[in-house]
Design a protein around this motif. Structure first.
Motif: not given
Length: 281
Positions: A194-196, A159-164, A166-167
């Motif tokens: 919203d990325p999250a 989740r953190g990688t995608f939000i930071r 990846g998105f």
């Protein structure tokens, strides 16, 4: 009792509203577009795909439909809707609960569900709690293979990688794609999500598909139509899941039939909803 709050103005033949419901004890506000009052009590609910918005259906909705009301919403975390609640474990289930509460407020006698891609998972999760009608999917997610490269690529990241990062990387990849539909998707719809919420939706979608729950729910339906784009190719991987199902091809398009051939898609949807199989309004 749940309340609806309207802030409406005309958009051509449509209106824009912000609708508020309570889902699992949480207030949720979603953006919605509506069209047509309809002569009866039939409602058409349009559900977009992952990283898309309600506007993806704009060109598909007929200017006049005397028999039905049409409603397209931005699912939580998409378009102009508020994000999903933090750390939402079952985003597909949450999206579906939003749909069910909205429909309960409108209280139609019959609901037709028209969905694209991820929206089909939401529709299948919501369908048992809605008044029966036609179920129409445009290349919807039914089995694990339908997750393809996008949702599974998202879900395999933390989740953190995608939000930071990846998105943004995926958005840029879509915008740089040689495929015109992907470029439009990335720059117009995906970019405003919203990325999250996108990560949670993708992770939940993959879990639902991999579990076989969507295929099982699909098999229980009676009035089903599967629509696919000519450039995507026949959905042979679905095998027996298409037995006894109306299947239609939209000419000259791939996954996003609403971009490349909205009139052809509109006619297919209208045929699927009409009792006699004719595209009448």
């Amino acid at each position: 009792m749940n309340e609806q709050h309207y802030d409406a103005w005309p958009i051509g033949m449509r209106t824009f509203s912000r609708l508020s419901v309570t889902v699992k004890g949480r207030p949720v506000t979603v953006a919605a577009s509506a069209s047509g009052e309809g002569a009866g009590d039939e409602l058409v609910v349009l559900l977009h795909g992952l990283g898309c918005t309600r506007e993806s259906w704009d060109a598909v909705v007929p200017a006049v439909d005397h028999r039905r009301r049409w409603l397209a919403i931005d699912l939580p975390g998409h378009g102009q809707s508020a994000p999903l609640p933090p750390r939402q474990a079952d985003a597909i289930g949450f999206h579906a609960a939003v749909v069910v509460e909205l429909v309960r407020q409108l209280a139609p006698d019959r609901v037709h569900l028209v969905s694209h891609s991820m929206g089909t998972a939401v529709a299948l999760a919501a369908a048992p709690d809605l008044p029966g009608g036609a179920f129409i999917t445009v290349e919807g997610n039914l089995v694990a293979r339908d997750c393809g490269l996008i949702s599974r690529r998202i879900a395999t990241q933390s989740r953190g990688t995608f939000i930071r990062s990846g998105f943004a990387r995926m958005r840029d990849d879509l915008i740089a794609s040689p495929d015109a539909d992907a470029r439009f998707w990335g720059s117009t719809w995906f970019a405003c999500a919203d990325p999250a919420s996108i990560w949670a939706s993708a992770a939940s979608l993959v879990a639902w598909c991999d579990s076989g729950a969507l295929a099982e729910r699909w098999s229980r339906l009676t009035d089903r139509t599967y629509i696919w784009g000519e450039h995507t190719g026949p959905p042979g991987h679905l095998g027996h899941l298409l037995d006894g199902v109306r299947v239609e091809q939209i000419a000259g398009v791939g996954h996003f039939a609403m971009i490349g051939n909205p009139i052809g898609l509109q006619q297919a949807v209208m045929r699927a909803m009409a009792p006699d199989g004719q595209a009448s309004t």
